[in-house]
Write a protein that holds these residues in place. Sequence first.
Motif, mmCIF file in Angstrom:
data_model
loop_
_atom_site.group_PDB
_atom_site.id
_atom_site.type_symbol
_atom_site.label_atom_id
_atom_site.label_comp_id
_atom_site.label_asym_id
_atom_site.label_seq_id
_atom_site.Cartn_x
_atom_site.Cartn_y
_atom_site.Cartn_z
ATOM 1 N N VAL A 211 36.444 26.894 37.830
ATOM 2 C CA VAL A 211 37.559 26.970 36.976
ATOM 3 C C VAL A 211 37.531 29.216 37.566
ATOM 4 N N THR A 212 37.082 30.195 38.927
ATOM 5 C CA THR A 212 37.202 30.735 38.673
ATOM 6 C C THR A 212 38.150 31.159 39.814
ATOM 7 N N LEU A 213 38.159 30.506 40.463
ATOM 8 C CA LEU A 213 38.930 30.220 41.958
ATOM 9 C C LEU A 213 40.173 29.546 41.879
ATOM 10 N N LEU A 214 41.022 30.436 40.576
ATOM 11 C CA LEU A 214 42.208 29.877 40.720
ATOM 12 C C LEU A 214 43.004 31.445 41.432
ATOM 13 N N THR A 215 44.415 30.802 42.452
ATOM 14 C CA THR A 215 44.597 31.893 43.265
ATOM 15 C C THR A 215 46.091 32.113 42.578
ATOM 16 N N GLU A 216 46.315 32.185 41.201
ATOM 17 C CA GLU A 216 48.398 32.810 39.764
ATOM 18 C C GLU A 216 47.213 34.057 39.982
ATOM 19 N N THR A 217 45.741 34.086 38.635
ATOM 20 C CA THR A 217 45.006 35.364 38.410
ATOM 21 C C THR A 217 43.275 35.161 38.846
ATOM 22 N N TYR A 220 39.881 35.691 42.458
ATOM 23 C CA TYR A 220 39.544 34.909 43.260
ATOM 24 C C TYR A 220 40.843 35.289 43.863
ATOM 25 N N ALA A 221 42.191 35.181 43.006
ATOM 26 C CA ALA A 221 43.564 35.704 43.792
ATOM 27 C C ALA A 221 43.579 37.029 44.225
ATOM 28 N N ASP A 222 42.586 37.776 43.592
ATOM 29 C CA ASP A 222 42.478 39.572 44.112
ATOM 30 C C ASP A 222 42.521 38.996 45.310
ATOM 31 N N LEU A 223 41.043 38.288 45.303
ATOM 32 C CA LEU A 223 40.633 38.725 46.892
ATOM 33 C C LEU A 223 41.566 37.576 47.951
ATOM 34 N N ILE A 224 42.002 36.427 47.774
ATOM 35 C CA ILE A 224 42.782 35.861 48.714
ATOM 36 C C ILE A 224 44.308 36.805 48.839
ATOM 37 N N ASN A 225 44.000 37.112 48.866
ATOM 38 C CA ASN A 225 45.830 39.018 48.027
ATOM 39 C C ASN A 225 45.125 39.701 49.562
ATOM 40 N N TYR A 226 44.713 40.518 48.278
ATOM 41 C CA TYR A 226 44.226 41.655 49.665
ATOM 42 C C TYR A 226 43.212 40.948 51.163
ATOM 43 N N GLY A 227 42.893 39.932 51.391
ATOM 44 C CA GLY A 227 42.655 39.157 52.310
ATOM 45 C C GLY A 227 44.025 38.859 52.916
ATOM 46 N N GLN A 228 44.934 38.715 52.768
ATOM 47 C CA GLN A 228 45.899 38.734 53.439
ATOM 48 C C GLN A 228 47.257 39.900 54.118
ATOM 49 N N THR A 229 46.558 41.017 53.163
ATOM 50 C CA THR A 229 46.902 42.423 53.437
ATOM 51 C C THR A 229 45.815 42.918 54.945
ATOM 52 N N ARG A 230 45.475 42.329 55.095
ATOM 53 C CA ARG A 230 44.655 42.735 57.046
ATOM 54 C C ARG A 230 44.352 42.402 57.856
ATOM 55 N N TYR A 277 35.330 43.995 49.768
ATOM 56 C CA TYR A 277 35.914 43.995 48.474
ATOM 57 C C TYR A 277 35.165 42.455 47.377
ATOM 58 N N ALA A 278 35.044 41.537 48.671
ATOM 59 C CA ALA A 278 34.875 39.966 47.308
ATOM 60 C C ALA A 278 33.734 40.957 46.054
ATOM 61 N N TRP A 279 32.840 41.405 46.831
ATOM 62 C CA TRP A 279 31.525 41.571 46.224
ATOM 63 C C TRP A 279 31.511 43.009 45.349
ATOM 64 N N LYS A 280 32.365 44.003 45.328
ATOM 65 C CA LYS A 280 32.371 44.491 43.982
ATOM 66 C C LYS A 280 32.993 44.195 43.048
ATOM 67 N N ASP A 281 33.337 42.633 43.330
ATOM 68 C CA ASP A 281 34.075 42.168 41.640
ATOM 69 C C ASP A 281 32.980 40.778 42.011
#
Length: 509
Positions: A211-217, A220-230, A277-281
Amino acid sequence: MFSVEPKKRVALLGLMLESNSFAPVTGRDDFLKRLYVAGEEFRAELNRSESKVPAELLSFCATMNSTIEWEPVPILIGLVEAGGPIDHEFFEEVLVEMRARLEAAGALDGVYICNHGAMITTQERDPDGVIFSMVRQIVGPDVPVVATLDLHGNVSDRMVEMANVIVSYQTNPHVDMVARGKDAADALNEMFYGLRPAAAIIRLPVTPPTVTLLTETGPYADLINYGQTRLGPDIVNISILGGFAYADTPKNGLAIIVTARSGKQAAQRVAEDIARYAWKDHERYVPRLTTLEEAVARAVRSGQDADSEPVILADVADNPGGGANGNTTWILEALVKSGAKGAVLGIFNDPALAQEAMDRGEGARFRAVFNRVEPDSFSRRFEADATVLRIRDGDCVGRRGFYSGRRLNLGTTVLLDLGGVQVVVVSIRTQCADPVFLEMMGIDIAKARSVIVKSRGHFRAGFDEFFRADQVIEVDAPGLSSPVLSRFDFKHLPRPVFPIDRDVTWPRS
């Protein structure tokens, strides 16, 4: 004279199962109820207008059709609802057939593997890796191999080593399969013209509850979005997999896979940045659920007060999409005993009850026994007076979200009225991710005061036309897919791991 470049011959194969170690064993019959085809039967399924084949595989083929002269070589594809470990003997039979068909296929220019990534067998904790290794052994080191995985996949180092490019979903609920199939095809086409990418994987000591792996908010959403910036000119793909804790394997853990054009060092640098980035969250991956009592009270209140907004209750602990049986009665019993009105529960997996209702016929009143044979400690017996409202064969086509456009069969399906609570009972275990499962039984979802779905997250993409995110209630009830991971007796997870363990450090010394 102009020379005509020969068609690229690409083998297509996959075995898609998300395995819950604590659920009943998955066997041949389970696959046959959903999808299990090989060779020419596989080819025919690819060409159906309403195919049962995974959307990413159809998209891969469509992209190849539009970009290159190629010949698909269908090997074998199997797909089943999430369940327990696959029977090892059956898995070995599948592996033998895959191997034989690959060897008989002759010279190949590429391979596409369409797997889920979180499969285990009754004896093997990395069968996905076994399939990847078998493919590589047959085609050799120079034939490009691409793969797509669900973002709940658990990725081993062996899988990364054996495939040239691994592409995982980026959305949860999963609605991006078409885009990911295209990504895989694009990567394969680039390799046909000289690309030789290298990948790096970093696995964190985090097993995020589903339930913590939703990608709208959320984290995990923040992590997916950050990853795509790379992403950049040198990066072919960035895939970040939350994994599936219930598989209980040594390869569990939030995984970052980066594939680069220029070499592994470049991929490693980007993977390390995303991992930091993932670990800090990581402390944000703690589930927050609503108690059973409060959730039922909300549903009862919605039924009594016309001015109160309707609600949708997610029975996240009994999600067939996470390997659960889809037949626990905790919420159903509480609703009936509380006198709830205008409630609809779907879909309840009970073939024996569905058969009895069909035998009695529409309009019949009888004493409905849910779970007359209790399959596990969670699926307890419950009885209530019921009226049979409708009977259907369960054949349907998904309308929205995860199942959109896919042909499905729920087996004999009946609608029972228990007074203020209506229940859709099915005969083939499936998660309630699409409103068509209720609508085909004549239910007007817009008029329901509460809807209870046996689903963890995919229902959000199916039912969001009726319920906003603030009308969703994730219920803390018992079940084989409870997000409270401390309730499970894990044997193989790499420990310590968050959030089961709280004293976790990374990088580990």
